[in-house]
Scaffold this motif. Sequence first.
Motif, PDB file in Angstrom:
ATOM      1  N   LEU A 100       0.823  -1.207   0.000  1.00  0.00           N
ATOM      2  CA  LEU A 100       0.000   0.000   0.000  1.00  0.00           C
ATOM      3  C   LEU A 100       0.861   1.262   0.000  1.00  0.00           C
ATOM      4  CD1 LEU A 100      -3.015  -0.874   2.322  1.00  0.00           C
ATOM      5  CD2 LEU A 100      -2.727  -1.184  -0.139  1.00  0.00           C
ATOM      6  N   THR A 103       1.637   1.881  -3.506  1.00  0.00           N
ATOM      7  CA  THR A 103       0.444   2.403  -4.188  1.00  0.00           C
ATOM      8  C   THR A 103       0.275   3.895  -3.931  1.00  0.00           C
ATOM      9  OG1 THR A 103      -0.682   0.267  -4.056  1.00  0.00           O
ATOM     10  CG2 THR A 103      -2.064   2.211  -4.378  1.00  0.00           C
ATOM     11  N   THR A 171      -4.781  -3.569  -3.652  1.00  0.00           N
ATOM     12  CA  THR A 171      -4.423  -2.193  -3.290  1.00  0.00           C
ATOM     13  C   THR A 171      -5.643  -1.283  -3.183  1.00  0.00           C
ATOM     14  OG1 THR A 171      -4.024  -1.710  -5.636  1.00  0.00           O
ATOM     15  CG2 THR A 171      -2.126  -2.395  -4.308  1.00  0.00           C
TER      16      THR A 171
END
Length: 239
Positions: A100, A103, A171
Amino acid sequence: MPDLREGSAGRAARRRGTQVPRQRTEGSSGGRPPGREGARRRVRQSLFATIANDQPLTGDSGKKSTAATATASPRAVDPSRIAVKIENGTGTGVPRASELATTLTGKGFSSGTTTANAPGTTPTTTLTYGAGQKPQAQAVATALGLPSSHLKQGGTDGLTLVIGSDWPSGTTYPSGNGGTSSPAPADTHAAVTNAHAETADQSKSCAQVSPYKTVQFNGVNMTPAQAYAAATGQPDSDR
């Protein structure tokens, strides 16, 4: 018979062939219709009063629209100035915090975003923010598809995202758990980069499978190989 109302000055002027100018009586407007000058004066006074009171000249009340005020856009925030502390509380060996973090930085958030393991397994994903930092938290939640119900204000400064066991992969927060955002679209340009079209009679080997997450299985973005491994209950097709 001479006009007895005419004065001696008038009679003398007539004898000399000159014309005596008429005297205007009170309230006379010099040939203009009575009352027109007063009406114009009132219009000018009204115009000056409107300008002095900062009112529009179009007849509008000048008051701001209540609807426009109520729907004012929220304060914009700069993602590059938002750093998040991401903790993995899924209880699995998957590096969810790093996934994450990648991301978020890929979407323009601060490279100061850090990752760590949560003290223990957490059943529910939460995003905690400090006082006055709700707009920043909302920006992060929007980027990850996290519902607003998972946001809460804490007692310390900064943003902390604890990934719970309700978000084991992907994600984007799973829509089945209350997520409102759809999964991010696949990068088709990256998926076909360096790809070569082949047919069975042109190649003696199988074509390479894309390493990118171009397919979706059970609402989670995966690579074709990951989707094949996860779909254990699906039979292979040889036709």
